[in-house]
Each structure stands twice: as structure tokens, then as C-alpha cells.
Scaffold this active site. Sequence first.
Site, PDB file in Angstrom:
ATOM      1  N   ASP A 134     -18.318  16.582 -27.041  1.00  0.00           N
ATOM      2  CA  ASP A 134     -16.894  16.370 -26.787  1.00  0.00           C
ATOM      3  C   ASP A 134     -16.568  14.910 -26.475  1.00  0.00           C
ATOM      4  O   ASP A 134     -15.575  14.607 -25.841  1.00  0.00           O
ATOM      5  CB  ASP A 134     -16.382  17.301 -25.679  1.00  0.00           C
ATOM      6  CG  ASP A 134     -17.017  16.999 -24.337  1.00  0.00           C
ATOM      7  OD1 ASP A 134     -17.990  16.217 -24.301  1.00  0.00           O
ATOM      8  OD2 ASP A 134     -16.529  17.542 -23.333  1.00  0.00           O
ATOM      9  N   ASP A 142      -3.208   8.369  -1.168  1.00  0.00           N
ATOM     10  CA  ASP A 142      -3.593   7.307  -0.233  1.00  0.00           C
ATOM     11  C   ASP A 142      -5.028   6.863  -0.529  1.00  0.00           C
ATOM     12  O   ASP A 142      -5.327   5.683  -0.659  1.00  0.00           O
ATOM     13  CB  ASP A 142      -3.470   7.876   1.194  1.00  0.00           C
ATOM     14  CG  ASP A 142      -3.919   6.911   2.275  1.00  0.00           C
ATOM     15  OD1 ASP A 142      -3.567   5.713   2.188  1.00  0.00           O
ATOM     16  OD2 ASP A 142      -4.612   7.345   3.212  1.00  0.00           O
ATOM     17  N   GLU A 150       1.782   5.320  12.756  1.00  0.00           N
ATOM     18  CA  GLU A 150       0.581   4.964  13.484  1.00  0.00           C
ATOM     19  C   GLU A 150       0.478   3.474  13.806  1.00  0.00           C
ATOM     20  O   GLU A 150       0.225   3.085  14.919  1.00  0.00           O
ATOM     21  CB  GLU A 150      -0.653   5.396  12.687  1.00  0.00           C
ATOM     22  CG  GLU A 150      -1.915   5.269  13.508  1.00  0.00           C
ATOM     23  CD  GLU A 150      -3.056   6.030  12.878  1.00  0.00           C
ATOM     24  OE1 GLU A 150      -3.873   6.567  13.618  1.00  0.00           O
ATOM     25  OE2 GLU A 150      -3.118   6.099  11.638  1.00  0.00           O
ATOM     26  N   ASP A 151       0.650   2.656  12.777  1.00  0.00           N
ATOM     27  CA  ASP A 151       0.333   1.232  12.944  1.00  0.00           C
ATOM     28  C   ASP A 151       1.541   0.333  13.141  1.00  0.00           C
ATOM     29  O   ASP A 151       1.441  -0.873  13.033  1.00  0.00           O
ATOM     30  CB  ASP A 151      -0.430   0.717  11.696  1.00  0.00           C
ATOM     31  CG  ASP A 151      -1.620   1.596  11.377  1.00  0.00           C
ATOM     32  OD1 ASP A 151      -2.237   2.073  12.338  1.00  0.00           O
ATOM     33  OD2 ASP A 151      -1.908   1.811  10.187  1.00  0.00           O
ATOM     34  N   HIS A 163       0.815  -1.222   0.000  1.00  0.00           N
ATOM     35  CA  HIS A 163       0.000   0.000   0.000  1.00  0.00           C
ATOM     36  C   HIS A 163       0.851   1.276   0.000  1.00  0.00           C
ATOM     37  O   HIS A 163       0.740   2.087  -0.922  1.00  0.00           O
ATOM     38  CB  HIS A 163      -1.003  -0.041   1.157  1.00  0.00           C
ATOM     39  CG  HIS A 163      -1.662   1.264   1.442  1.00  0.00           C
ATOM     40  ND1 HIS A 163      -2.484   1.902   0.534  1.00  0.00           N
ATOM     41  CD2 HIS A 163      -1.608   2.082   2.530  1.00  0.00           C
ATOM     42  CE1 HIS A 163      -2.911   3.047   1.063  1.00  0.00           C
ATOM     43  NE2 HIS A 163      -2.395   3.181   2.266  1.00  0.00           N
ATOM     44  N   HIS A 197       3.774   6.937   5.292  1.00  0.00           N
ATOM     45  CA  HIS A 197       2.578   7.624   5.810  1.00  0.00           C
ATOM     46  C   HIS A 197       1.781   6.822   6.832  1.00  0.00           C
ATOM     47  O   HIS A 197       1.092   7.393   7.655  1.00  0.00           O
ATOM     48  CB  HIS A 197       1.681   8.108   4.660  1.00  0.00           C
ATOM     49  CG  HIS A 197       0.786   7.053   4.093  1.00  0.00           C
ATOM     50  ND1 HIS A 197       1.174   6.228   3.075  1.00  0.00           N
ATOM     51  CD2 HIS A 197      -0.481   6.682   4.406  1.00  0.00           C
ATOM     52  CE1 HIS A 197       0.178   5.394   2.779  1.00  0.00           C
ATOM     53  NE2 HIS A 197      -0.833   5.655   3.575  1.00  0.00           N
TER      54      HIS A 197
HETATM   55 MN    MN Z   1      -2.741   4.623   3.969  1.00  0.00          MN
END
Ligand code: MN
Length: 497
Positions: free
Chosen positions: A263, A142, A78-79, A50, A74
Amino acid sequence: MAQLGLNDILGALRNKPSEARVKVITKAYELAQTAHQGQKRVSGEDYVQHPIAVAKILAEIGMGGKTIAAGLLHDAAEDTPISLEELRKAFGEEIASLVDGVTKLGKIKLRGSHEEYYLENLRKMLMAMAADIRVIIIKLADRLHNMQTLNVLPPEKRERIARETMEVYVPLANRLGIGEIKSQLADLAFRYIEPEKYVQTKELLDKKFSETEKYVNQSIRELRKELKKGGINVIDIHGRGKSVHSLYMKLITHDMDINRIYDLAALRVIVPEVADCYEALGIVHRRFRPMVGRIKDFISLPKPNGYQSLHTTVFGPEGKILEVQIRTQKMHDEAEFGIAAHWIYHEREKKRRSWRRYIFPKRTPTPSKELIWIRQLREWQSEMGRDDDAFIEGLKIDFFQNHIFAFTPRGDIIDLPEGATPIDFAYAIHSEVGNHATGAKADGKMVTLDHRISNGQVIEILTAKDRKVPNKDWLRFTKTSVAKSHIRRELRRAGLL
Ligand code: MN
């Protein structure tokens, strides 16, 4: 599913990377691998896939090494066992604070009504945006990857995430001019929100595409020849597809009649200079008869989000209708990558100047439109205070409305919502200009204070020194929350409200 690796990120970079850039991306890649070791996504694949996919998207839209590194990290603060402190030590303050910004944006608790949740979400986005626009760009990448892999989640969850994407992230990508991410997000969200309509529209689009493909290719061949004969150095010429969602939106406004949409078949001509754009337009018209009233010059008068291009609708091969868009490479990149393109060009033009000075310049005569808009947002926020709910609610309206650009007599650009009046213009310049406004001129002619400003008008505000309190009537016709809050504040101060 194919496994992504470091080379997929480096290969996606738009310019040949410097050694320093490769180094920081590699270092972040290695830490992401360690940090997410053993973690799996719902789909069963390694979690690290990811952040790698997010970093690849950031590379594709032209972001710099630090943003790509922050994209790789990113989810790391946190994890995983890695702390923000460790990131700061290893990568420095800038990358750590980008990661921190993305982490904070992610911590949105679902509570209260849908509306409250939405507002809270938006508020966080706007705050983060004013602090550092790159945080939002990472968040968009993300979200794009999460939407691309949404099918593994349970249906209720899918729909909620798809709705949030359509309501918050699509307008945001649009406002930042990142057409590439916007149309991908809109198509993915549309597919989960209205599956049947999505399928119907997609079938219609595919059918039309197979009908038009042949004569689009034929026109490309013919135009290439003509342009070459005319001495134009064509950088690129290609057919452009329409996204499923944008076709659906157009169908809604055209009684669902696909024959009224001109278009559908379009091709794009990319040339080196602005002058070449106009020259190429002449050549296109000499080869194919133009449709009356369908020539649009968005180069002289850009669209509110900064979009520039020449558009014309012609009767192409077999007399079939064809839209031709002509633009320079720079205009093209700005249309696809929006605000991100400013980094690409900025880096080429002025190396070694920090992005911060570029976005918030002290004395730059003509900063580009998007950047003015962000600077304004930041000024409003510091002026109005962070927790004024009415203001945020109003800002939401300003933010998603169509925008127009008006000019001061000195040529500065003021970004306003559609329907804005000279009073909105005056408060956008400064609260004192608004408070002392007595009259206005548009393109040199006197107009009333409730005049609807049109795109591109030069507005001059007449002021009187002795006027102290705004007129209460102004609240009826002003459009921006900035103007309304200032007027209310002054009226309250004078005891009139
Ligand atoms: Mn993420």
C-alpha cells in the site's frame, strides 16, 4: 517564522461560520493577546502564537466555536494574571470548564518510576475524557503544536516529551480515530526517539514516492475518465501518502522488506453515496486487474475504531501494484478527524441540540460506535470508583488493545478488546447478566464461555435466575478489567476468594 493571527483561525474553519461563532473566537483571541502580553516562548517568539496555533488546529479538524475559544485561552488561566473566575464571567461556564479541564491535565508532576508517571498521566486523560471529550481534543492539539516546535528544547527534554507523546497521545488520537493528528504526532515523536531510523525510513519513503508519483498521477487521470464514463460523480480523487512511522511499523512486520508492502502507492476516490463506492469498485476492477485476496470491505464490516472504506489492490499502469481506497465524504472526514467529525455532521443534522445529549443519549437507538465507547468508559468509572488502581491498570490494557465489535441480538454494539469471551460480553452489558450467565450463542450456535468472539458476531447470553456466584475459572480467560473486577467482587462476597 510567520506570525499567526485571527484570520488564520477563521480561515481554517471547515464550514462558513455563524456570526456568533466569529464573535466568540474574536473575543477569546483578544483576551489571549492581552493575557499573554509580553510573554515569550523558549524560541523567543510571542507566547500567544502557541494558543493561536492550537486554535487553528482545532478549527482545521472541525471543532466548534467554544472549543476553539477554549483553545485560545487554554494556557491563560494558569500562566497569566487572568483568573478562571474572570473567564467564567466573560465566557460562561462551558468555556471556563474546558479551560479548567486542560489546565488540570497539565498539572502532572513527574514523580516515581516512569511507569507510575505514565499511569498517572493516563488516568487523568481518561477521567477528563469521560467528563468532556473536548478537553482531550484541545490537549491533543496543544501537544501537536508543542511537538511541532520541540526542536528549541534541550535534547533530554525533547526525548522525554517525544516518548510520552508516543506512549500516551498517539494511542489516544488513534482510539478517537483522529488519523490526521495521530500520524503527525507519531512522525514527530519517532523523529526524536529514534533519529537514525527515522532518517533511514524517510529516505526510503521519499525514494519510493518519487518512483511511484508518476504512475499514481497517471492512474488518477485514467480512473477519473473511466468513473465519469460510468456515470459516477467523483467528489475528489487524490494520491495518499504514508506517514514515516506507519511505514516503519509495517517494515518491522515484513522483515524490513519494502517490496512486500503493497500500500505504498495508494489513491483515494471520494464519492457521494455508499452505493457509488461499490459501483466505483467495479469500474476500478474493469480498468485494472485486482490482486486476489486483497479486496477489503470495511464498509460492511468497519474496523474496530469505526474506520469505513473499500480497499483493493490492483495492477495499475505498467503492471505496478497500487492500492485504491473508495469511500464517501462522510467516511473520509471520520477517518481524518475521527470523533471530531461527529461534531461536523451532528451540527448539520441536528442544530441546537447540545453535544452532551448527543454523547450521552437517553434513548437513541443506534448511537455511533465511538460514542458508545465513551459512554461505556463513563459508566465503568462511576461504577468502579475513581481510585481503584488495579482497575485503571486493567483499563490501560483494554484501552490500547485492538478492539472488536460484537452485537446483541437486538443489534446494539458492544466494544470489546481482541480475544474477549462471552463472559466479557455479558459483563459489558450489565453485571447482573454476567453474574447469571450459564451459556452463550455466537451467530445462533452454542459456544463455550471461553469462546474467542470475532468481529461482527452476534452474541446471545443465556442466563439462569438461580445462579448466584460466578465461576472462579472465568478469571482465567476473561480479558476485560470490568469482567474481572465484577467476578472477584462476587467471589469475595461469597467468601470464595
Ligand atoms: Mn499549551
